[in-house]
Motif scaffolding. Structure first.
Motif, mmCIF file in Angstrom:
data_model
loop_
_atom_site.group_PDB
_atom_site.id
_atom_site.type_symbol
_atom_site.label_atom_id
_atom_site.label_comp_id
_atom_site.label_asym_id
_atom_site.label_seq_id
_atom_site.Cartn_x
_atom_site.Cartn_y
_atom_site.Cartn_z
ATOM 1 N N ARG B 169 0.923 -1.156 0.008
ATOM 2 C CA ARG B 169 -0.053 0.101 0.003
ATOM 3 C C ARG B 169 0.717 1.277 -0.312
ATOM 4 O O ARG B 169 0.520 2.118 -0.647
ATOM 5 N N ALA B 170 2.014 1.191 0.866
ATOM 6 C CA ALA B 170 2.830 2.383 0.935
ATOM 7 C C ALA B 170 3.502 2.575 -0.480
ATOM 8 O O ALA B 170 3.451 3.590 -0.856
ATOM 9 N N ASP B 171 3.997 1.651 -1.232
ATOM 10 C CA ASP B 171 4.369 1.587 -2.403
ATOM 11 C C ASP B 171 3.546 2.408 -3.621
ATOM 12 O O ASP B 171 3.820 3.000 -4.351
ATOM 13 N N LEU B 172 2.238 1.828 -3.389
ATOM 14 C CA LEU B 172 1.343 2.519 -4.180
ATOM 15 C C LEU B 172 0.951 3.755 -4.017
ATOM 16 O O LEU B 172 1.024 4.760 -5.160
ATOM 17 N N ALA B 173 1.096 4.254 -2.627
ATOM 18 C CA ALA B 173 0.812 5.620 -2.605
ATOM 19 C C ALA B 173 1.976 6.583 -3.039
ATOM 20 O O ALA B 173 1.842 7.444 -3.578
ATOM 21 N N LEU B 174 3.110 5.981 -2.738
ATOM 22 C CA LEU B 174 4.465 6.724 -3.228
ATOM 23 C C LEU B 174 4.236 6.811 -4.815
ATOM 24 O O LEU B 174 4.662 7.659 -5.548
ATOM 25 N N SER B 175 3.771 5.728 -5.528
ATOM 26 C CA SER B 175 3.685 5.738 -7.053
ATOM 27 C C SER B 175 3.016 6.764 -7.482
ATOM 28 O O SER B 175 3.056 7.368 -8.372
ATOM 29 N N TRP B 176 1.959 7.100 -6.652
ATOM 30 C CA TRP B 176 0.864 8.040 -7.102
ATOM 31 C C TRP B 176 1.601 9.569 -7.230
ATOM 32 O O TRP B 176 1.416 10.303 -8.110
ATOM 33 N N LEU B 177 2.156 9.787 -6.045
ATOM 34 C CA LEU B 177 2.830 10.920 -6.020
ATOM 35 C C LEU B 177 4.047 11.282 -7.140
ATOM 36 O O LEU B 177 3.971 12.263 -7.783
ATOM 37 N N LEU B 178 4.762 10.155 -7.312
ATOM 38 C CA LEU B 178 5.562 10.160 -8.290
ATOM 39 C C LEU B 178 4.840 10.285 -9.795
ATOM 40 O O LEU B 178 5.434 11.416 -10.541
ATOM 41 N N GLY B 179 3.818 9.542 -10.010
ATOM 42 C CA GLY B 179 2.893 9.898 -11.166
ATOM 43 C C GLY B 179 2.644 11.454 -11.261
ATOM 44 O O GLY B 179 2.539 12.004 -12.552
ATOM 45 N N ILE B 180 1.975 11.697 -10.063
ATOM 46 C CA ILE B 180 1.564 13.388 -10.298
ATOM 47 C C ILE B 180 2.470 14.248 -10.517
ATOM 48 O O ILE B 180 2.317 15.071 -11.460
ATOM 49 N N GLY B 181 4.057 14.077 -9.917
ATOM 50 C CA GLY B 181 4.933 15.008 -10.267
ATOM 51 C C GLY B 181 5.232 14.787 -11.474
ATOM 52 O O GLY B 181 5.456 15.743 -12.243
ATOM 53 N N LEU B 182 5.334 13.547 -12.122
ATOM 54 C CA LEU B 182 5.725 13.650 -13.745
ATOM 55 C C LEU B 182 4.697 14.097 -14.358
ATOM 56 O O LEU B 182 5.157 14.719 -15.441
ATOM 57 N N THR B 183 3.423 13.924 -14.353
ATOM 58 C CA THR B 183 2.492 14.362 -15.258
ATOM 59 C C THR B 183 2.391 15.787 -15.090
ATOM 60 O O THR B 183 2.185 16.532 -16.159
ATOM 61 N N ARG B 184 2.390 16.314 -13.824
ATOM 62 C CA ARG B 184 2.344 17.645 -13.960
ATOM 63 C C ARG B 184 3.788 18.670 -14.021
ATOM 64 O O ARG B 184 3.558 19.496 -15.004
ATOM 65 N N VAL B 185 4.669 18.199 -13.388
ATOM 66 C CA VAL B 185 5.706 19.039 -13.637
ATOM 67 C C VAL B 185 6.867 18.567 -14.945
ATOM 68 O O VAL B 185 7.222 19.616 -15.571
ATOM 69 N N VAL B 186 6.803 17.342 -15.204
ATOM 70 C CA VAL B 186 7.535 16.912 -16.417
ATOM 71 C C VAL B 186 6.803 16.962 -17.678
ATOM 72 O O VAL B 186 7.197 17.739 -18.821
ATOM 73 N N ALA B 187 5.457 16.287 -17.854
ATOM 74 C CA ALA B 187 4.758 16.251 -18.973
ATOM 75 C C ALA B 187 4.069 17.428 -19.042
ATOM 76 O O ALA B 187 3.564 18.041 -20.452
ATOM 77 N N GLY B 188 3.603 18.302 -18.017
ATOM 78 C CA GLY B 188 2.711 19.460 -18.072
ATOM 79 C C GLY B 188 1.684 19.100 -18.687
ATOM 80 O O GLY B 188 0.896 19.993 -19.390
ATOM 81 N N LYS B 189 1.016 18.053 -18.333
ATOM 82 C CA LYS B 189 -0.590 17.930 -18.709
ATOM 83 C C LYS B 189 -1.490 18.313 -18.085
ATOM 84 O O LYS B 189 -1.499 18.284 -16.898
ATOM 85 N N ARG B 190 -2.397 19.281 -18.646
ATOM 86 C CA ARG B 190 -3.598 20.024 -18.264
ATOM 87 C C ARG B 190 -4.657 19.012 -18.328
ATOM 88 O O ARG B 190 -4.768 18.235 -19.366
ATOM 89 N N PRO B 191 -5.645 18.991 -17.302
ATOM 90 C CA PRO B 191 -5.754 20.271 -16.300
ATOM 91 C C PRO B 191 -4.698 20.228 -15.058
ATOM 92 O O PRO B 191 -4.664 20.834 -14.254
ATOM 93 N N LEU B 192 -4.030 19.027 -15.008
ATOM 94 C CA LEU B 192 -3.408 18.738 -13.544
ATOM 95 C C LEU B 192 -2.132 19.812 -13.661
ATOM 96 O O LEU B 192 -1.891 20.274 -12.668
ATOM 97 N N ALA B 193 -1.705 20.191 -14.622
ATOM 98 C CA ALA B 193 -0.289 21.112 -14.502
ATOM 99 C C ALA B 193 -1.064 22.507 -13.975
ATOM 100 O O ALA B 193 -0.261 23.151 -13.451
ATOM 101 N N ASP B 194 -2.208 22.773 -14.507
ATOM 102 C CA ASP B 194 -2.731 23.995 -13.962
ATOM 103 C C ASP B 194 -3.610 24.221 -12.486
ATOM 104 O O ASP B 194 -3.982 25.058 -12.326
ATOM 105 N N ALA B 195 -3.708 23.001 -12.131
ATOM 106 C CA ALA B 195 -4.664 22.922 -11.171
ATOM 107 C C ALA B 195 -4.054 23.418 -9.887
ATOM 108 O O ALA B 195 -3.029 23.385 -9.412
ATOM 109 N N ASP B 196 -5.093 23.838 -9.050
ATOM 110 C CA ASP B 196 -4.845 24.414 -7.773
ATOM 111 C C ASP B 196 -4.162 23.447 -6.711
ATOM 112 O O ASP B 196 -5.025 22.145 -6.475
#
Lengths: 223, 223
Positions: B169-196
């Protein structure tokens, strides 16, 4: 960052092959058989990437299996990297077409979980998956193809929520799948890397049901 | 894959600088001030990476700000890449020490969400974050440091579940954080990249509460 090209060597070789094959540009059957050639190349590349992985499948072999000249491969796709991007995108769009939105998270998750976790001499599926996952946001030809595909997946997943912020929820769900792929396939972090795919599906789908209300009912991980 | 070194040029330059600075190896204050030098270099590097981002902060500037010779930088850390890995790891371990496990997901999430989404001329924090996120699983000196940190975060997060599969469960939670970082910061995918950031935190923490039962109660995204 020295990561603009996944395969600098093969891309560099392409100018030479282009020159060599330049005469074929005006071959009488070039136009009529173009679609065919393209399909054959995509099919051959798809098979070889799956068997051997991106790095080990050479353009020479792909062209040979498709029964076409390497020059035609470069004429149609420009580079091995771009060909890989098209193979990935084609597979993804097929999955999108054939999968109802409420089954999409599980379908993507299972295709991330099923390739073996890269033991020596393993089939190439996990190697290609690794190449694809690492390309995310890399600004190369693979990442361009994958970005377009990501948009299409997110659009489909957004149908699973009736909320005003459905698109954001879909991006978050997709982020999780990406992060799981990276942690398991690329980083090989345990216990996730060794975990039973059914167990991972149960936990992820049970949890995501609280973000996307259109996911089918599964046992939530709390029960 | 041409991605073994983030910064081939600066690493290549290091042999030359080593030769140039070789005389300092026997300087009488080398031993006594070693710890000091190391700390000063880490502090200078941390500040410059944050101001300018990994790519734009040069070893020359880092050494100058620390008030030490470049040769000492290479003697202590080996390469700019390895120095960056240590800066990232140091920051991460500090966050781990100062954050109770039940606040850790939010703390990581907020540090991923807060750097600006890389407009031209932006502060370097998001550039360095990008470098770090992209290094995951890359087999370079940054990814080695980040992998160790990932283990430490996962261990802390596993305390948030009383289940037999807490580590997964902890690995899965960490995976989500990593994926969010990549999608928002690296890939810059919207709407996540602009989201509050608050909105993203609310959705993610509300959802993850169903995976890790030790997370503090927040509004779940369903309500």
């Amino acid at each position: 960052m020295a990561r603009t090209s996944i395969d600098g060597a093969e891309t560099a070789g392409r100018a030479a092959v282009r020159r060599e094959g330049a005469g074929e540009r005006s071959a009488p059957d070039g136009g009529a058989r173009g679609g065919d050639t393209r399909e054959r190349l995509l099919a051959a590349a798809s098979a070889l990437f799956a068997e051997r992985g991106y790095d080990r499948a050479t353009v020479r072999e792909i062209a040979a299996r498709a029964g076409v000249n390497q020059a035609l491969l470069f004429r149609h796709f420009g580079s091995k990297q771009a060909l890989f991007g098209e193979v990935v995108a084609q597979g993804g769009y097929e999955q999108l077409r054939s999968t109802p939105p409420e089954r999409l998270v599980e379908a993507v998750l299972r295709s991330l979980l099923h390739p073996p976790a890269d033991p020596a001499g393993a089939p190439g599926a996990s190697r290609s998956l690794k190449t694809m996952l690492r390309s995310v946001g890399g600004g190369d030809e693979v990442s361009t193809a994958v970005a377009g595909l990501g948009e299409a997946y997110a659009k489909a997943l957004a149908e699973l929520s009736t909320r005003h912020d459905a698109a954001l929820r879909a991006d978050l769900a997709l982020s999780w799948l990406l992060g799981i792929g990276l942690t398991r396939v690329v980083a090989g972090k345990r216990p996730l890397a060794d975990a039973d795919p059914d167990e991972v599906c149960r936990l992820v789908l049970g949890t995501l049901g609280h973000l996307l209300d259109g996911l089918p009912e599964g046992g939530t991980p709390r029960t």
